[in-house]
Motif scaffolding. Structure first.
Motif, PDB file in Angstrom:
ATOM      1  N   UNK A  95       0.856  -1.218   0.026  1.00  0.00           N
ATOM      2  CA  UNK A  95       0.079  -0.023  -0.086  1.00  0.00           C
ATOM      3  C   UNK A  95       0.735   1.235   0.060  1.00  0.00           C
ATOM      4  N   UNK A  96       2.051   1.321   0.215  1.00  0.00           N
ATOM      5  CA  UNK A  96       3.045   2.252   0.213  1.00  0.00           C
ATOM      6  C   UNK A  96       3.452   2.757  -1.355  1.00  0.00           C
ATOM      7  N   UNK A  97       3.334   1.675  -2.201  1.00  0.00           N
ATOM      8  CA  UNK A  97       3.935   2.068  -3.619  1.00  0.00           C
ATOM      9  C   UNK A  97       2.910   3.279  -4.361  1.00  0.00           C
ATOM     10  N   UNK A  98       3.795   4.278  -4.836  1.00  0.00           N
ATOM     11  CA  UNK A  98       3.231   5.482  -5.332  1.00  0.00           C
ATOM     12  C   UNK A  98       3.806   5.757  -6.699  1.00  0.00           C
ATOM     13  N   UNK A  99       5.075   5.335  -7.026  1.00  0.00           N
ATOM     14  CA  UNK A  99       5.712   6.165  -8.026  1.00  0.00           C
ATOM     15  C   UNK A  99       5.197   5.662  -9.354  1.00  0.00           C
ATOM     16  N   UNK A 100       5.625   6.412 -10.322  1.00  0.00           N
ATOM     17  CA  UNK A 100       5.282   6.064 -11.543  1.00  0.00           C
ATOM     18  C   UNK A 100       5.846   4.640 -12.177  1.00  0.00           C
ATOM     19  N   UNK A 101       7.231   4.288 -11.766  1.00  0.00           N
ATOM     20  CA  UNK A 101       7.709   3.041 -12.241  1.00  0.00           C
ATOM     21  C   UNK A 101       8.253   2.317 -11.086  1.00  0.00           C
ATOM     22  N   UNK A 102       8.261   0.967 -11.074  1.00  0.00           N
ATOM     23  CA  UNK A 102       8.603   0.120 -10.074  1.00  0.00           C
ATOM     24  C   UNK A 102      10.100   0.554  -9.536  1.00  0.00           C
ATOM     25  N   UNK A 103      10.892   0.775 -10.483  1.00  0.00           N
ATOM     26  CA  UNK A 103      12.328   1.092 -10.616  1.00  0.00           C
ATOM     27  C   UNK A 103      12.468   2.676  -9.644  1.00  0.00           C
ATOM     28  N   UNK A 104      11.490   3.558  -9.668  1.00  0.00           N
ATOM     29  CA  UNK A 104      11.617   4.760  -8.932  1.00  0.00           C
ATOM     30  C   UNK A 104      11.313   4.663  -7.805  1.00  0.00           C
ATOM     31  N   UNK A 105       9.958   3.764  -7.555  1.00  0.00           N
ATOM     32  CA  UNK A 105       9.492   3.377  -6.277  1.00  0.00           C
ATOM     33  C   UNK A 105      10.515   2.610  -5.452  1.00  0.00           C
ATOM     34  N   UNK A 106      11.071   1.767  -6.076  1.00  0.00           N
ATOM     35  CA  UNK A 106      12.155   0.958  -5.174  1.00  0.00           C
ATOM     36  C   UNK A 106      13.495   1.956  -4.811  1.00  0.00           C
ATOM     37  N   UNK A 132      13.716 -11.382  -6.263  1.00  0.00           N
ATOM     38  CA  UNK A 132      13.126 -12.234  -7.442  1.00  0.00           C
ATOM     39  C   UNK A 132      12.271 -11.248  -8.306  1.00  0.00           C
ATOM     40  N   UNK A 133      12.394 -10.010  -8.579  1.00  0.00           N
ATOM     41  CA  UNK A 133      11.736  -9.402  -9.286  1.00  0.00           C
ATOM     42  C   UNK A 133      12.600  -9.193 -10.595  1.00  0.00           C
ATOM     43  N   UNK A 134      11.709  -9.568 -11.712  1.00  0.00           N
ATOM     44  CA  UNK A 134      12.671  -9.806 -13.259  1.00  0.00           C
ATOM     45  C   UNK A 134      12.819  -8.209 -13.431  1.00  0.00           C
ATOM     46  N   UNK A 135      13.849  -8.037 -14.101  1.00  0.00           N
ATOM     47  CA  UNK A 135      14.433  -6.755 -14.672  1.00  0.00           C
ATOM     48  C   UNK A 135      13.266  -6.044 -15.646  1.00  0.00           C
ATOM     49  N   UNK A 136      12.388  -6.961 -16.183  1.00  0.00           N
ATOM     50  CA  UNK A 136      11.559  -6.248 -17.115  1.00  0.00           C
ATOM     51  C   UNK A 136      10.296  -5.658 -16.432  1.00  0.00           C
ATOM     52  N   UNK A 137      10.203  -6.133 -15.197  1.00  0.00           N
ATOM     53  CA  UNK A 137       9.194  -5.319 -14.354  1.00  0.00           C
ATOM     54  C   UNK A 137       9.514  -4.014 -13.777  1.00  0.00           C
ATOM     55  N   UNK A 138      10.745  -3.771 -13.855  1.00  0.00           N
ATOM     56  CA  UNK A 138      11.146  -2.515 -13.297  1.00  0.00           C
ATOM     57  C   UNK A 138      10.539  -1.059 -13.830  1.00  0.00           C
ATOM     58  N   UNK A 139      10.423  -1.376 -15.305  1.00  0.00           N
ATOM     59  CA  UNK A 139       9.847   0.009 -15.912  1.00  0.00           C
ATOM     60  C   UNK A 139       8.250  -0.072 -15.902  1.00  0.00           C
ATOM     61  N   UNK A 140       7.572  -1.130 -15.252  1.00  0.00           N
ATOM     62  CA  UNK A 140       6.272  -1.096 -15.457  1.00  0.00           C
ATOM     63  C   UNK A 140       5.642  -0.115 -14.090  1.00  0.00           C
ATOM     64  N   UNK A 141       4.427   0.258 -14.090  1.00  0.00           N
ATOM     65  CA  UNK A 141       3.780   1.033 -13.076  1.00  0.00           C
ATOM     66  C   UNK A 141       3.693   0.017 -11.762  1.00  0.00           C
ATOM     67  N   UNK A 142       3.832   0.506 -10.749  1.00  0.00           N
ATOM     68  CA  UNK A 142       3.564  -0.552  -9.655  1.00  0.00           C
ATOM     69  C   UNK A 142       2.079  -1.038  -9.437  1.00  0.00           C
ATOM     70  N   UNK A 143       1.180  -0.292  -9.900  1.00  0.00           N
ATOM     71  CA  UNK A 143       0.025  -0.516 -10.115  1.00  0.00           C
ATOM     72  C   UNK A 143      -0.531  -1.648 -10.980  1.00  0.00           C
ATOM     73  N   UNK A 144       0.411  -2.029 -11.974  1.00  0.00           N
ATOM     74  CA  UNK A 144      -0.003  -2.967 -12.924  1.00  0.00           C
ATOM     75  C   UNK A 144       0.546  -4.448 -12.444  1.00  0.00           C
ATOM     76  N   UNK A 145       1.352  -4.476 -11.154  1.00  0.00           N
ATOM     77  CA  UNK A 145       1.963  -5.498 -10.876  1.00  0.00           C
ATOM     78  C   UNK A 145       0.724  -6.574 -10.115  1.00  0.00           C
ATOM     79  N   UNK A 146       1.066  -7.916  -9.885  1.00  0.00           N
ATOM     80  CA  UNK A 146       0.108  -8.815  -9.310  1.00  0.00           C
ATOM     81  C   UNK A 146       0.568  -8.481  -7.822  1.00  0.00           C
ATOM     82  N   UNK A 147      -0.571  -9.143  -7.017  1.00  0.00           N
ATOM     83  CA  UNK A 147      -0.306  -9.016  -5.662  1.00  0.00           C
ATOM     84  C   UNK A 147       0.872  -9.246  -4.937  1.00  0.00           C
ATOM     85  N   UNK A 148       1.327 -10.616  -5.263  1.00  0.00           N
ATOM     86  CA  UNK A 148       2.653 -10.907  -4.746  1.00  0.00           C
ATOM     87  C   UNK A 148       4.072 -10.157  -5.373  1.00  0.00           C
TER      88      UNK A 148
END
Lengths: 286, 277
Positions: A95-106, A132-148
């Motif tokens: 619930x704390x994820x907010x940024x545009x991409x996973x990369x920026x959020x991390x 274990x997050x694949x590098x391809x996910x890093x440029x996605x929006x965190x809101x597009x990820x699955x729960x896990x």
């Protein structure tokens, strides 16, 4: 010396109002360097308060929190430094994820610390790999990820700070068994890689048995039991008296022992119990 | 910091004021306000002040807590007092002070004092009658019940009350959520308390986005949950708590009505120190 020590901490919410509630009273706990310590207790036992004190989110009303023997509140202005040394993963951290991409959020914590972008990028990749997050996910929006995946991204956001002490409040809550094992496994690996001290809050005695070296049981704001996993789990009656249960496999093993089967070893984990039974069978020459 | 608000205004208790029918409390508050604003001379102001003190005693809420309700309006209070003090013109009363552009008249001093008294009494009285002694849920219930005649005009009273109840219900949840998210971001080194205004506003983004996301999710979940339980608006819906008026409610009503009558009488017949009209 303990890596992180809680000394005589008392905390009362809403003191002197009709809503007064003692969250912690005179709690003393030590967390040893490089170990995984489990923190267990019922709702309202003061776990969450204690956990938030460890990285200075809540200032104890009395008593002190020592990190490497130094009171973390000695210089209140520098509490931010403590928060990067003691990383806290809150409950349901996705619930704390907010940024545009996973990369920026991390990398959020690192950017707050004023690190330069090249190093942030390297750290983010490392943290993502840790969980274990694949590098391809890093440029996605965190809101597009699955729960896990969200959960793992959120945990990576803390790991990126490379905290010396990692505190996790129910990191596996609401995940399926596979997800649980994954997340807890990543923690174990993080500990091994960076020699970090890990404090794990959980409701699951099975997880405690499998992943922790030591266990602290809280009850109504006080330390009820604490010690090595086997020491604590062999006091099943006391655990039962606070409404906690020993792992299922241990119940079976203890029932066998009661019926005269001489089992011994780490009976509180499935693997341990299996080994004990195999050992026994071998000795009997089966 | 935020947890002070979480507790809300309601203070649990079992005093007479707590036990009064919430609908009656709303009516009493209306009468109380009328009395405060009708009061026009020193006698009447004294009377309302004494009545307010009695109300506070009846509620068994500590004076410290009650006075705290005045704190948020302190600046407004001082501001109105100053306005009254400096801008009362010379249509009566002695000139007390004449210095440069400042002229203070006797009537200005009285106006300022009584205006302040009125506002303080109003805030204390209404908090003690309503917000401190009535749960928000009981309050919306009472409003729905009092407004129910408007249903004849096809005004969706129940739906408004339901919206209000839900909003009130989720205030503590939202505050808790905000606190959690703030803590989570603080754990990642976010800083909300230093830097320029611009920086501070930007620091709110990591709080607001997760908060919006979870609020929408919560709203959707709640709507689904309500539909699953066949919620279809107010028609034919019964209540868990049915309010009935007791003797105490009527006694209070009579006392309050007498109080208002007393003020009206006092204004007309006891022009002790008539100050302003």
């Amino acid at each position: 010396m303990y890596k992180l020590e809680v000394k005589g901490v008392t905390h009362i919410y809403g003191a002197k109002t009709p809503f007064e509630k003692t969250a912690l009273s005179a709690v003393n706990v030590g967390f040893e360097a490089g170990q995984i310590t489990g923190l267990i207790g019922h709702t309202g036992s003061g776990k969450s308060t204690l956990v938030q004190m460890l990285n200075g989110l809540i200032r104890p009303q009395s008593g002190e929190i020592l990190l490497d023997g130094e009171d973390i509140w000695a210089r209140p202005k520098e509490i931010g430094r403590v928060r990067t040394r003691v990383g806290l993963v809150m409950q349901y951290p996705e619930y704390q994820l907010f940024d545009e991409t996973v990369c920026r959020d991390v990398g959020f914590a690192l950017r707050n610390a004023g690190m330069d972008e090249a190093e942030i990028d390297a750290r983010v990749r490392e943290a993502a790999e840790c969980v274990g997050l694949e590098a391809s996910l890093l440029d996605k929006s965190p809101f597009d990820l699955s729960g896990g995946q969200k959960r793992r991204a959120a945990i990576a956001g803390i790991l990126a700070m490379r905290p010396e002490v990692l505190v996790l409040d129910e990191p596996a809550a609401g995940l399926d068994p596979r997800g649980r094992a994954d997340v807890l496994g990543y923690l174990r690996r993080y500990r091994e890689r960076f020699g970090a001290t890990v404090i794990l809050v959980s409701h699951s005695m099975e997880d405690m048995a499998q992943y922790c070296d030591r266990v602290v049981v809280l009850r109504r704001g006080e330390v009820f039991l604490s010690g090595r996993v086997d020491e604590v789990f062999y006091r099943s009656e006391e655990l039962a008296s606070v409404g906690l249960d020993i792992p299922e496999v241990m119940k079976i093993a203890l029932a066998l022992v009661e019926r005269g089967v001489p089992l011994s070893g780490k009976l509180y984990t499935v693997d341990g119990a299996r080994d004990a039974i195999l050992e026994l069978l071998k000795r009997r020459g089966c | 910091m935020l947890s002070d608000i979480t507790l809300g205004q309601y203070f649990p208790g079992s005093s007479l004021l707590h036990r009064l029918d919430p609908r009656m409390k709303i009516i009493l508050s209306a009468l109380y306000m009328a009395a405060i604003f009708l009061a026009k001379n020193a006698f009447c102001h004294l009377f309302t002040a004494i009545a307010t003190v009695l109300l506070v005693l009846l509620s068994r809420i500590s004076l410290r807590v009650v006075l705290r309700s005045v704190r948020p309006i302190l600046y407004v209070l001082i501001f109105t007092m100053l306005l009254n003090l400096f801008f009362t013109s010379a249509d009566g009363g002695r000139l007390l002070l004449d210095f440069w552009v400042i002229r203070i008249y006797e009537e200005g001093v009285y106006r300022a004092l009584f205006m302040a008294l009125r506002v303080v009494l109003l805030v204390i009285g209404v908090s003690v009658l309503l917000t401190y002694t009535t749960t928000p849920i009981a309050l919306t219930d009472a409003i729905e019940s009092l407004l129910s005649p408007l249903k004849l005009l096809r005004i969706p009273v129940h739906e408004f009350a339901m919206m209000m109840t839900i909003a009130l219900r989720f205030i503590p949840t939202l505050i808790e959520e905000t606190e959690k998210i703030m803590n989570a971001q603080k754990a990642r080194g976010a800083d909300f308390t230093s830097g320029s205004i611009f920086r501070r506003v930007r620091a709110l983004v990591p709080i607001l986005i997760p908060l919006f996301v979870s609020s929408f999710q919560r709203a959707i979940d709640l709507a689904t949950a309500m539909e699953c339980r066949c919620y279809r608006g107010g028609k034919g819906r019964t209540k868990l708590v049915r309010y009935t008026l007791h003797a105490r409610d009527f006694v209070m009503l009579v006392l309050f009505a007498l109080g208002v009558a007393m003020i009206v009488f006092g204004n007309l017949r006891l022009p002790i120190g008539r100050l302003y009209s």
